[in-house]
Design a protein around this motif. Structure first.
Motif, PDB file in Angstrom:
ATOM      1  N   LEU A  71       0.849  -1.203   0.000  1.00  0.00           N
ATOM      2  CA  LEU A  71       0.000   0.000   0.000  1.00  0.00           C
ATOM      3  C   LEU A  71       0.882   1.250   0.000  1.00  0.00           C
ATOM      4  N   ILE A  72       0.324   2.353  -0.482  1.00  0.00           N
ATOM      5  CA  ILE A  72       1.109   3.593  -0.476  1.00  0.00           C
ATOM      6  C   ILE A  72       0.235   4.769  -0.020  1.00  0.00           C
ATOM      7  N   ALA A  73       0.812   5.618   0.821  1.00  0.00           N
ATOM      8  CA  ALA A  73       0.086   6.790   1.343  1.00  0.00           C
ATOM      9  C   ALA A  73       0.708   8.067   0.771  1.00  0.00           C
ATOM     10  N   TYR A  74      -0.165   8.970   0.298  1.00  0.00           N
ATOM     11  CA  TYR A  74       0.274  10.257  -0.283  1.00  0.00           C
ATOM     12  C   TYR A  74       0.033  11.406   0.703  1.00  0.00           C
ATOM     13  N   ASN A  75       0.777  12.490   0.451  1.00  0.00           N
ATOM     14  CA  ASN A  75       0.633  13.746   1.210  1.00  0.00           C
ATOM     15  C   ASN A  75       0.720  13.492   2.718  1.00  0.00           C
ATOM     16  N   VAL A  76       1.731  12.735   3.088  1.00  0.00           N
ATOM     17  CA  VAL A  76       1.904  12.334   4.494  1.00  0.00           C
ATOM     18  C   VAL A  76       2.686  13.413   5.253  1.00  0.00           C
ATOM     19  N   ARG A  77       2.164  13.806   6.391  1.00  0.00           N
ATOM     20  CA  ARG A  77       2.880  14.751   7.263  1.00  0.00           C
ATOM     21  C   ARG A  77       3.766  13.956   8.230  1.00  0.00           C
ATOM     22  N   ASP A  78       4.730  14.645   8.849  1.00  0.00           N
ATOM     23  CA  ASP A  78       5.627  13.956   9.788  1.00  0.00           C
ATOM     24  C   ASP A  78       4.851  13.303  10.937  1.00  0.00           C
ATOM     25  N   ASP A  79       3.781  13.987  11.381  1.00  0.00           N
ATOM     26  CA  ASP A  79       3.061  13.453  12.550  1.00  0.00           C
ATOM     27  C   ASP A  79       2.278  12.185  12.224  1.00  0.00           C
ATOM     28  N   GLU A  80       2.113  11.890  10.933  1.00  0.00           N
ATOM     29  CA  GLU A  80       1.382  10.669  10.552  1.00  0.00           C
ATOM     30  C   GLU A  80       2.315   9.448  10.467  1.00  0.00           C
ATOM     31  N   ILE A  81       3.601   9.734  10.266  1.00  0.00           N
ATOM     32  CA  ILE A  81       4.533   8.632   9.957  1.00  0.00           C
ATOM     33  C   ILE A  81       4.582   7.546  11.046  1.00  0.00           C
ATOM     34  N   PRO A  82       4.699   7.922  12.342  1.00  0.00           N
ATOM     35  CA  PRO A  82       4.739   6.843  13.359  1.00  0.00           C
ATOM     36  C   PRO A  82       3.505   5.947  13.312  1.00  0.00           C
ATOM     37  N   PHE A  83       2.342   6.540  13.045  1.00  0.00           N
ATOM     38  CA  PHE A  83       1.106   5.738  13.009  1.00  0.00           C
ATOM     39  C   PHE A  83       1.093   4.819  11.784  1.00  0.00           C
ATOM     40  N   ILE A  84       1.625   5.326  10.663  1.00  0.00           N
ATOM     41  CA  ILE A  84       1.689   4.497   9.449  1.00  0.00           C
ATOM     42  C   ILE A  84       2.625   3.309   9.691  1.00  0.00           C
ATOM     43  N   LYS A  85       3.772   3.622  10.295  1.00  0.00           N
ATOM     44  CA  LYS A  85       4.754   2.546  10.554  1.00  0.00           C
ATOM     45  C   LYS A  85       4.172   1.513  11.512  1.00  0.00           C
ATOM     46  N   GLN A  86       3.504   2.009  12.546  1.00  0.00           N
ATOM     47  CA  GLN A  86       2.912   1.097  13.542  1.00  0.00           C
ATOM     48  C   GLN A  86       1.856   0.196  12.883  1.00  0.00           C
ATOM     49  N   TRP A  87       1.014   0.789  12.040  1.00  0.00           N
ATOM     50  CA  TRP A  87      -0.031  -0.007  11.386  1.00  0.00           C
ATOM     51  C   TRP A  87       0.618  -1.064  10.477  1.00  0.00           C
TER      52      TRP A  87
ATOM     53  N   GLY B 170       4.295   2.106   1.793  1.00  0.00           N
ATOM     54  CA  GLY B 170       5.181   3.186   1.359  1.00  0.00           C
ATOM     55  C   GLY B 170       4.475   4.508   1.621  1.00  0.00           C
ATOM     56  N   TYR B 171       5.229   5.585   1.696  1.00  0.00           N
ATOM     57  CA  TYR B 171       4.573   6.885   1.837  1.00  0.00           C
ATOM     58  C   TYR B 171       5.430   7.965   1.197  1.00  0.00           C
ATOM     59  N   ASN B 172       4.773   9.041   0.805  1.00  0.00           N
ATOM     60  CA  ASN B 172       5.493  10.197   0.277  1.00  0.00           C
ATOM     61  C   ASN B 172       4.774  11.470   0.713  1.00  0.00           C
ATOM     62  N   THR B 173       5.372  12.599   0.360  1.00  0.00           N
ATOM     63  CA  THR B 173       4.852  13.874   0.867  1.00  0.00           C
ATOM     64  C   THR B 173       4.067  14.623  -0.205  1.00  0.00           C
ATOM     65  N   GLN B 174       3.792  13.937  -1.330  1.00  0.00           N
ATOM     66  CA  GLN B 174       3.181  14.655  -2.442  1.00  0.00           C
ATOM     67  C   GLN B 174       1.668  14.573  -2.482  1.00  0.00           C
ATOM     68  N   ILE B 175       1.070  15.612  -3.059  1.00  0.00           N
ATOM     69  CA  ILE B 175      -0.356  15.616  -3.392  1.00  0.00           C
ATOM     70  C   ILE B 175      -0.553  14.532  -4.460  1.00  0.00           C
ATOM     71  N   LEU B 176      -1.714  13.897  -4.473  1.00  0.00           N
ATOM     72  CA  LEU B 176      -1.988  12.879  -5.500  1.00  0.00           C
ATOM     73  C   LEU B 176      -2.615  13.556  -6.722  1.00  0.00           C
ATOM     74  N   ASP B 177      -1.899  13.458  -7.861  1.00  0.00           N
ATOM     75  CA  ASP B 177      -2.475  13.989  -9.101  1.00  0.00           C
ATOM     76  C   ASP B 177      -2.052  13.094 -10.267  1.00  0.00           C
ATOM     77  N   SER B 178      -2.404  13.504 -11.476  1.00  0.00           N
ATOM     78  CA  SER B 178      -2.183  12.616 -12.620  1.00  0.00           C
ATOM     79  C   SER B 178      -0.693  12.393 -12.919  1.00  0.00           C
ATOM     80  N   LYS B 179       0.173  13.213 -12.335  1.00  0.00           N
ATOM     81  CA  LYS B 179       1.625  12.996 -12.514  1.00  0.00           C
ATOM     82  C   LYS B 179       2.198  12.170 -11.360  1.00  0.00           C
ATOM     83  N   THR B 180       1.879  12.614 -10.117  1.00  0.00           N
ATOM     84  CA  THR B 180       2.509  11.952  -8.967  1.00  0.00           C
ATOM     85  C   THR B 180       2.020  10.510  -8.787  1.00  0.00           C
ATOM     86  N   ILE B 181       0.916  10.175  -9.413  1.00  0.00           N
ATOM     87  CA  ILE B 181       0.407   8.801  -9.258  1.00  0.00           C
ATOM     88  C   ILE B 181       1.404   7.767  -9.796  1.00  0.00           C
TER      89      ILE B 181
END
Ligand code: COI
Length: 329
Positions: A3-19, A28-39
């Motif tokens: 699975l991959i998470a977009y537009n992730v803030r620092d405060d979300e990362i520990p929860f993503i890792k824990q899950w 996986g995660y990144n800090t980008q907005i989801l659009d037709s390029k970043t997809i």
């Protein structure tokens, strides 16, 4: 499954890792907005989790199919920014998180009302802008128990707002197109009653085509001159130019604005270092009787954990072929 998470803030990362660790699933995660390029970054993943209020376009959903991704799981509640028809045409299932913490937004609305009632913006400006520190007649406030609070939208958030204001001794009136049975508060027959009678109007409905610019010059003229408007719902509901007009012409006494029209990608970029250029935001920010915040009413530790956990559970469920309760129609 990956699975991959977009537009992730620092405060979300520990929860993503824990899950991920608890479910033994690579996220996986990144800090980008989801659009037709970043997809493109989602190539090789089975499902996408995202949080943004800028549009999910038809162009984006066409790309989902090309990457053979069929599941999009929002980490938030609002779905007004999604081209649902395009998603459907591409066979993409979408979930949201309808209730990650209604209390977080409700408490923020009450905080904004208290900030305005007790003139905190005037005190802040005196000290931090004028560098003075003394009594002022501008600081005389109003008690919550003397206010009539008008709540529009009596879903989970609106109902919690009502409980909080009632607890503080306010009289509450409310309106909803779909009123609840056996309410613990007084419903009025239409929105106009709220705007005419309330000292504090607080908005808690989703954005729809029907309520675009619902709050405009005409409504501001209808409101009491000493009324306060709180918007923690969606920017599109309030005409910002008319709001500024109303404040400048003393048609209302103040405003708490957490959601504003045309939110930019920058607003949602938690790592941004850009200076604010939006003229409306700058105008509102200079008014001591206004508090403007960057769509942050939701932002508590409780909400963030729930948003991540519920979104990833929904995504796992969809990728596994299940039917999560939070599927968006
Ligand atoms: C929502 O949950 O829809 C919100 O307004 C919160 C925000 C993070 C998008």
């Amino acid at each position: 499954m990956k699975l991959i998470a977009y537009n992730v803030r620092d405060d979300e990362i520990p929860f993503i890792k824990q899950w991920g660790a608890e479910n033994e699933i690579e996220v996986g995660y990144n800090t980008q907005i989801l659009d037709s390029k970043t997809i493109e970054k989602a190539k090789g993943f089975d499902g996408i989790s995202c949080l943004q209020t800028i549009p999910y376009s038809a162009e984006l959903f066409n790309k989902f199919s090309k990457l053979d991704i069929k599941s999009l799981s929002l980490r938030n509640v609002g779905i007004d920014n999604i081209d649902l028809e395009a998603a459907k045409q591409n066979g993409i299932e979408i979930t949201n998180v309808p209730a990650y913490s209604p209390e977080s937004i409700a408490e923020f609305a009450v905080f904004m009302a208290m900030f305005l009632l007790r003139k905190a913006g005037y005190m802040y400006q005196q000290l931090h802008v004028d560098h003075q520190f003394h009594f002022s007649s501008d600081f005389m406030g109003r008690l919550i128990e003397d206010q009539t609070v008008g709540v529009i939208g009596t879903g989970r958030i609106g109902r919690h707002v009502i409980q909080l204001f009632q607890g503080l001794g306010a009289k509450v009136i409310a309106f909803d197109k779909f009123p609840m049975k056996n309410p613990f508060f007084e419903y009025v027959d239409n929105e106009e009653d709220i705007f005419e009678r309330a000292d504090i109007v607080t908005l808690h409905m989703p954005a729809t085509a029907d309520n675009d610019h619902l709050v405009n010059k005409e409504i501001f003229k209808m409101m009491k001159d000493d009324a306060l408007l709180i918007n923690t719902a969606r920017g599109s509901i309030v005409d910002t130019a008319d709001l500024i007009w109303a404040l400048e012409n003393k048609e209302i006494a103040g405003a708490g604005i957490d959601t504003i029209e045309n939110e930019s990608a920058d607003l949602q970029d938690s790592r941004s270092t850009k200076l604010v250029t939006d003229k409306n935001v700058l105008k509102l920010a200079n008014m001591p009787n206004v508090i403007v915040t960057p769509h942050s009413a939701f932002h508590t530790a409780t909400a963030v954990k729930n948003m991540v956990d519920i979104s990833l559970n929904n995504l796992k469920n969809m990728v596994d072929g299940g039917t999560p309760d939070d599927l968006v129609d």
